[in-house]
Design a protein around this motif. Sequence first.
Motif, PDB file in Angstrom:
ATOM      1  N   PRO A  18       8.754 -14.690  24.076  1.00 57.11           N
ATOM      2  CA  PRO A  18       6.999 -15.135  24.547  1.00 57.11           C
ATOM      3  C   PRO A  18       6.294 -13.429  24.518  1.00 57.11           C
ATOM      4  O   PRO A  18       5.093 -14.116  24.287  1.00 57.11           O
ATOM      5  CB  PRO A  18       6.777 -16.102  25.766  1.00 57.11           C
ATOM      6  N   ARG A  19       7.137 -12.487  25.378  1.00 57.97           N
ATOM      7  CA  ARG A  19       6.836 -10.937  25.444  1.00 57.97           C
ATOM      8  C   ARG A  19       6.675 -10.560  24.083  1.00 57.97           C
ATOM      9  O   ARG A  19       6.387  -9.035  24.695  1.00 57.97           O
ATOM     10  CB  ARG A  19       6.640 -11.181  27.161  1.00 57.97           C
ATOM     11  N   ARG A  53       5.732   7.395  23.538  1.00 64.86           N
ATOM     12  CA  ARG A  53       5.706   6.516  24.346  1.00 64.86           C
ATOM     13  C   ARG A  53       7.681   5.732  23.662  1.00 64.86           C
ATOM     14  O   ARG A  53       7.525   5.831  22.296  1.00 64.86           O
ATOM     15  CB  ARG A  53       5.957   5.056  24.699  1.00 64.86           C
ATOM     16  N   PRO A  54       9.033   5.468  23.959  1.00 66.49           N
ATOM     17  CA  PRO A  54       9.849   5.938  23.312  1.00 66.49           C
ATOM     18  C   PRO A  54      10.325   4.731  23.353  1.00 66.49           C
ATOM     19  O   PRO A  54      10.096   3.774  24.506  1.00 66.49           O
ATOM     20  CB  PRO A  54      11.126   6.648  24.502  1.00 66.49           C
ATOM     21  N   TYR A  55      11.009   4.142  22.624  1.00 64.35           N
ATOM     22  CA  TYR A  55      11.777   2.726  21.842  1.00 64.35           C
ATOM     23  C   TYR A  55      12.279   3.268  20.959  1.00 64.35           C
ATOM     24  O   TYR A  55      13.034   4.284  20.407  1.00 64.35           O
ATOM     25  CB  TYR A  55      10.537   2.202  21.114  1.00 64.35           C
ATOM     26  N   THR A  56      13.538   2.441  21.034  1.00 65.72           N
ATOM     27  CA  THR A  56      15.491   2.429  20.369  1.00 65.72           C
ATOM     28  C   THR A  56      15.366   1.450  19.095  1.00 65.72           C
ATOM     29  O   THR A  56      15.091   0.187  19.662  1.00 65.72           O
ATOM     30  CB  THR A  56      16.379   2.477  21.322  1.00 65.72           C
ATOM     31  N   TYR A  73       3.643  -5.672  28.301  1.00 64.34           N
ATOM     32  CA  TYR A  73       2.891  -5.711  29.376  1.00 64.34           C
ATOM     33  C   TYR A  73       1.896  -5.528  29.586  1.00 64.34           C
ATOM     34  O   TYR A  73       1.155  -5.040  29.036  1.00 64.34           O
ATOM     35  CB  TYR A  73       3.825  -4.538  30.597  1.00 64.34           C
ATOM     36  N   GLU A  74       1.035  -6.936  30.331  1.00 61.00           N
ATOM     37  CA  GLU A  74      -0.289  -6.565  30.626  1.00 61.00           C
ATOM     38  C   GLU A  74      -0.959  -5.210  31.577  1.00 61.00           C
ATOM     39  O   GLU A  74      -2.074  -4.703  30.696  1.00 61.00           O
ATOM     40  CB  GLU A  74      -1.108  -7.470  31.600  1.00 61.00           C
ATOM     41  N   ASP A  75      -0.633  -4.202  31.825  1.00 65.52           N
ATOM     42  CA  ASP A  75      -0.748  -2.894  32.065  1.00 65.52           C
ATOM     43  C   ASP A  75      -0.493  -1.862  31.448  1.00 65.52           C
ATOM     44  O   ASP A  75      -0.342  -0.790  31.794  1.00 65.52           O
ATOM     45  CB  ASP A  75      -0.834  -2.997  33.581  1.00 65.52           C
ATOM     46  N   GLY A  76       0.627  -2.279  30.660  1.00 66.62           N
ATOM     47  CA  GLY A  76       1.363  -1.183  29.566  1.00 66.62           C
ATOM     48  C   GLY A  76       0.753  -0.712  28.722  1.00 66.62           C
ATOM     49  O   GLY A  76       0.076  -1.671  27.430  1.00 66.62           O
ATOM     50  N   THR A  77       0.089   0.986  28.531  1.00 64.51           N
ATOM     51  CA  THR A  77      -1.110   1.482  27.289  1.00 64.51           C
ATOM     52  C   THR A  77      -0.317   1.097  26.173  1.00 64.51           C
ATOM     53  O   THR A  77      -0.533   0.594  25.406  1.00 64.51           O
ATOM     54  CB  THR A  77      -0.986   3.106  28.160  1.00 64.51           C
ATOM     55  N   SER A  79       2.330  -0.906  25.283  1.00 64.53           N
ATOM     56  CA  SER A  79       2.701  -2.252  24.691  1.00 64.53           C
ATOM     57  C   SER A  79       1.890  -3.282  24.593  1.00 64.53           C
ATOM     58  O   SER A  79       1.645  -3.884  23.030  1.00 64.53           O
ATOM     59  CB  SER A  79       3.746  -2.368  25.693  1.00 64.53           C
ATOM     60  N   THR A  80       0.735  -2.574  24.809  1.00 64.62           N
ATOM     61  CA  THR A  80      -0.481  -3.924  25.132  1.00 64.62           C
ATOM     62  C   THR A  80      -1.369  -2.908  23.297  1.00 64.62           C
ATOM     63  O   THR A  80      -2.042  -3.882  22.595  1.00 64.62           O
ATOM     64  CB  THR A  80      -1.388  -4.015  25.515  1.00 64.62           C
ATOM     65  N   TRP A  81      -1.046  -1.953  23.353  1.00 64.76           N
ATOM     66  CA  TRP A  81      -1.420  -1.079  21.913  1.00 64.76           C
ATOM     67  C   TRP A  81      -0.352  -1.324  20.761  1.00 64.76           C
ATOM     68  O   TRP A  81      -1.547  -2.239  19.723  1.00 64.76           O
ATOM     69  CB  TRP A  81      -1.802   0.303  22.077  1.00 64.76           C
TER      70      TRP A  81
END
Length: 235
Positions: A18-19, A53-56, A73-77, A79-81
């Motif tokens: 879901p997320r 932001r780092p992602y693997t 994350y609702e407050d994640g710059t 992840s929401t982008w």
Amino acid sequence: MASDTLSATLTSIHQMTPRVKQYLLRVDGHDFSYRPGQHTVINFDHDGDTVQRPYTPVNLPGTDTLALAIKRYEDGTASTWMDRRQVGDRIGLTEPGGNLYLRDLDRDVVFLSTGTGITPMIAMLKQYLREGRGQAAFLYGERTQEDIMFRETLDHLSADHNNLQVLYSLSDEDWGGPTGHVQTHLDEVLDGQFGAPHYYICGIPPMVVDSEERLQERGVEDDRIITEGWESDAV
């Protein structure tokens, strides 16, 4: 974009949980060369600032594409982008690097993760099952069964490889399997089955630090515990 930033095309988006979505990012004509477990850095402009932001990648190197699994994350710059991106969008990223990668393919291994900390573990597990010569344990902690990432992949791998055991532990669901913090299940997995393994740990900082302390209490040397190295400062 900075000179060391590659311009990738978003070619696929898949809803994993879901997320969490998996994104395929392709750089035409580029051959990604990195050690499984290392991370790329996504760059984009937001309100006049450059966000990084780092992602693997969860896929192995040697192609023009990186597969990234990103939780919103609702407050994640970042992840929401990313959640608002569409197929065909261009995204800036770097060649993967970092300190998390397999140190010794001849040694037994234990992968321990929570949440999206599973992404470097998936990449390293794929490499180990292809090239490694020992026993492997994969311990993964999540809140509910619905949140488990790569469950089908892990179940298939454990069925196909006799040298792999997989354990899921859920913190917010009463089910037929292990519950609570995933690191509390280390003893039941390790006792009598592994010979001085390397431990690869990634997830929320309190889990990483607690896991390190538990292993140190077992007499595990620091050079057999591999993390990104920043977690103690974040707790």
